[in-house]
Write an enzyme that holds these catalytic residues in place. Structure first.
Site, mmCIF file in Angstrom:
data_model
loop_
_atom_site.group_PDB
_atom_site.id
_atom_site.type_symbol
_atom_site.label_atom_id
_atom_site.label_comp_id
_atom_site.label_asym_id
_atom_site.label_seq_id
_atom_site.Cartn_x
_atom_site.Cartn_y
_atom_site.Cartn_z
ATOM 1 N N HIS A 111 1.806 26.497 44.310
ATOM 2 C CA HIS A 111 2.957 27.162 43.702
ATOM 3 C C HIS A 111 3.459 28.190 44.718
ATOM 4 C CE1 HIS A 111 5.056 29.867 40.879
ATOM 5 N NE2 HIS A 111 5.014 28.889 39.991
ATOM 6 N N GLN A 132 -3.142 27.882 36.176
ATOM 7 C CA GLN A 132 -3.123 26.653 35.374
ATOM 8 C C GLN A 132 -4.534 26.211 34.989
ATOM 9 O OE1 GLN A 132 -0.428 25.282 34.185
ATOM 10 N NE2 GLN A 132 1.162 26.254 35.431
#
Lengths: 409, 146
Positions: free
Chosen positions: A123, A203
């Site tokens: 990310h 996550q």
């Protein structure tokens, strides 16, 4: 090991809402999760009954607020099995945590020629802080080559690891591919060359049981809002001796030890990293979220997500004409495109059907380049999603395909 | 929300411009001024070229990647603004911004195919897709005016 999803859904008031006149089907928990009543109540309770600043007042109310705030820190410590709650820093979110590590470790400890290992799976918030550090210090960013399915493998990690490696900054679970990285093995190898390991677990923590002592990583970052908690609160875990040796990057109230006109000293970790009034309501809400998720059980949640994922993949396969980019992922994230339909067009079809899915580059532009896609669709499941919602999602996909086949061809 | 709204959004004209874009492809010739715009959140990526002679847009070109709304709108934009004076182009562009938002707009202006994008107003998340090429053309014209 299964969960009573109908009972769980009762805990989430937003699930009674409609979107575009349809029952809300929320398949974007990878972006942020819905909030259970217990979390809403905990935040409201602080705002209505125990509002006051922490660590400051000598009066009862402040003491109560401090106990709630520090109690939340203790809950985080237990959640990830840190050695002590002093290893838990409350931040604004995973992005803030990851930047904190990069600035306070990276800018002070790296020099020209040192190497920082990241991957194309990251990310933006996992690798951009290090791109900045590299630019400022002259350190070099190295990308772990992904295997043909997009995994980070030990074999490929070894190809970029060297005596020059000082930092490994890597995701635990990819927000696009949903793959789990071999953090424990990578950490062991990184430590052999004296590098530190900073893990983006935004996550991962919401979906699986994490043990930082077992992983051995030096830093681990995550957000509250992706695990049923409020927005605006996150966590940085840091191995205490290392954490407590770092310089703060924000200065102000509550983080100080002794303040002089020209020099000052700081409190020990975690307080030296929590300048100013911290995110009190958010931390208390996160504590309530942890209680809530633990009452259901992380193994059961992971199992539920996997079942939904497998069901959705098999139903999408029956439709045909769907490209799934992460077929073998073991988490609740499906990244896909409808062949011949731009993901943004597809997302509007889902929107019209009351279904929230993510379309775009998912803050992972290097990975979009690797996939050779300008953007993808992502459905991500959590504990409150049902098979019936998967059916609605698949049916909308079918309608969308038909609709665009009709107008395009 | 229903599929009739969707059908309105993706009317035949829009799909026609998506499948058969007009004025597509950039030209490496003198006299073309170029602006490149991206919508980082969704990946729409459009470059627009304008050629102005005697205060008139004699040619517009576009190239890029994006959703059907974004790409078709670029095609419609180039057709609509071609042969217009810079002032006319600005008025038409402003008028287009109003109509995609579902606001009142001047129906007497020569808007070409662009009124088909009124359907976008029911999908606020898509207004940026419909307007990105127009913003690029507007910026190119403004840069030339300086």
């Amino acid at each position: 090991m299964s969960i009573d999803v109908n009972r769980i859904r009762e805990d989430f008031p937003i699930l009674k809402e409609k979107m575009n006149g349809r029952p809300l089907v929320y398949l974007d928990s990878g972006a942020t999760t819905l909030k259970p009543q217990a979390v809403i109540d905990a935040v409201n309770c602080y705002n209505t009954k125990t509002t006051s600043n922490v660590h400051r007042g000598v009066y009862q109310l402040s003491n109560d607020a401090t106990e709630l705030y520090e109690g939340a820190r203790e809950k985080v410590k237990q959640l990830i099995n840190a050695k002590t709650s002093s290893e838990i820093v409350f931040t604004k979110g995973a992005t803030h945590s990851l930047n904190l590590v990069a600035q306070s470790f990276g800018l002070y400890h790296l020099k020209a020629g040192d190497e920082i290992i990241v991957s194309e799976l990251e990310h933006h918030s996992s690798f951009l802080p290090w791109q900045h550090v590299a630019r400022v210090t002259g350190a070099i960013l190295k990308f772990i080559p992904l295997d043909s399915a997009g995994h980070i493998t030990i074999e490929n990690f070894k190809k970029v690891l060297s005596e020059k490696t000082k930092v490994v900054a890597i995701n635990y679970v990819s927000n696009v591919m949903g793959y789990e990285s071999p953090i424990k093995e990578i950490t062991a190898l990184a430590h052999e060359v004296g590098a530190i390991v900073s893990v983006d677990a935004a996550q991962a923590v919401p979906h699986m049981k994490i043990d930082v002592q077992d992983l051995g990583c030096d830093f681990l970052s995550f957000s509250g809002h992706k695990m049923c908690g409020p927005t605006g609160v996150g966590v940085l875990y840091g191995r205490y001796d290392l954490l407590n040796s770092l310089e703060p990057i924000e200065f102000g109230g509550e983080m100080i030890d002794i303040v002089g006109e020209t020099t000052s000293t700081w409190k020990d970790a975690p307080y030296r990293f929590e300048a100013g009034t911290p995110v009190i309501a958010g931390a208390i809400g996160l504590g309530a979220a942890i209680d809530y998720l633990e009452s259901i059980g992380f193994d059961a949640i992971a199992q539920h997500e996997l079942e939904l994922r497998q069901y959705a993949v098999s139903e999408l396969d029956k439709l045909g004409g769907i490209t799934i980019f992460n077929r073998d992922a073991q988490t609740g994230i499906i990244s896909f495109n409808i062949d011949g339909v731009h993901p943004h067009d597809a997302a509007t079809i889902y929107d019209a059907e009351g279904i929230c899915v993510r379309a775009g580059h998912h803050c992972a532009q290097p990975l979009m380049g690797w996939l050779c896609q300008p953007a993808t669709l992502r459905a991500s499941f959590y504990l409150y999603n049902t098979k019936e919602e998967v059916d609605a999602f698949v049916e909308a996909t079918r309608k969308g395909k038909e609709f665009f086949d009709g107008v395009f061809f | 929300m229903s599929f009739s709204n969707l059908e309105q959004l993706y009317r035949q004209v829009i799909m026609d411009h998506y499948k058969n874009p007009r004025n597509k492809g950039l030209l490496q010739e003198d006299g073309y001024h170029e602006v490149h715009l991206k919508n980082p959140t969704c990946g729409d990526d459009i470059t627009v070229q304008v050629k102005v002679e005697d205060g008139k847009l004699v040619d517009l070109r576009h190239q890029g990647t994006g959703c059907s709304i974004c790409c078709s709108s670029a095609s419609v934009m180039t057709q609509t603004l071609k042969e217009k004076t810079l002032d006319e182009a600005q008025n038409i562009t402003n008028n287009f911004y109003e109509l995609v938002k579902g606001n009142e707009y001047d129906e007497d202006l020569d808007m070409g195919d662009s009124p088909v994008y009124q359907g976008v107003s029911k999908f606020p998340a898509r207004v940026k897709c419909a307007t990105i090429s127009w913003k690029a053309a507007e910026q190119a014209i403004n840069e030339l005016k300086k």
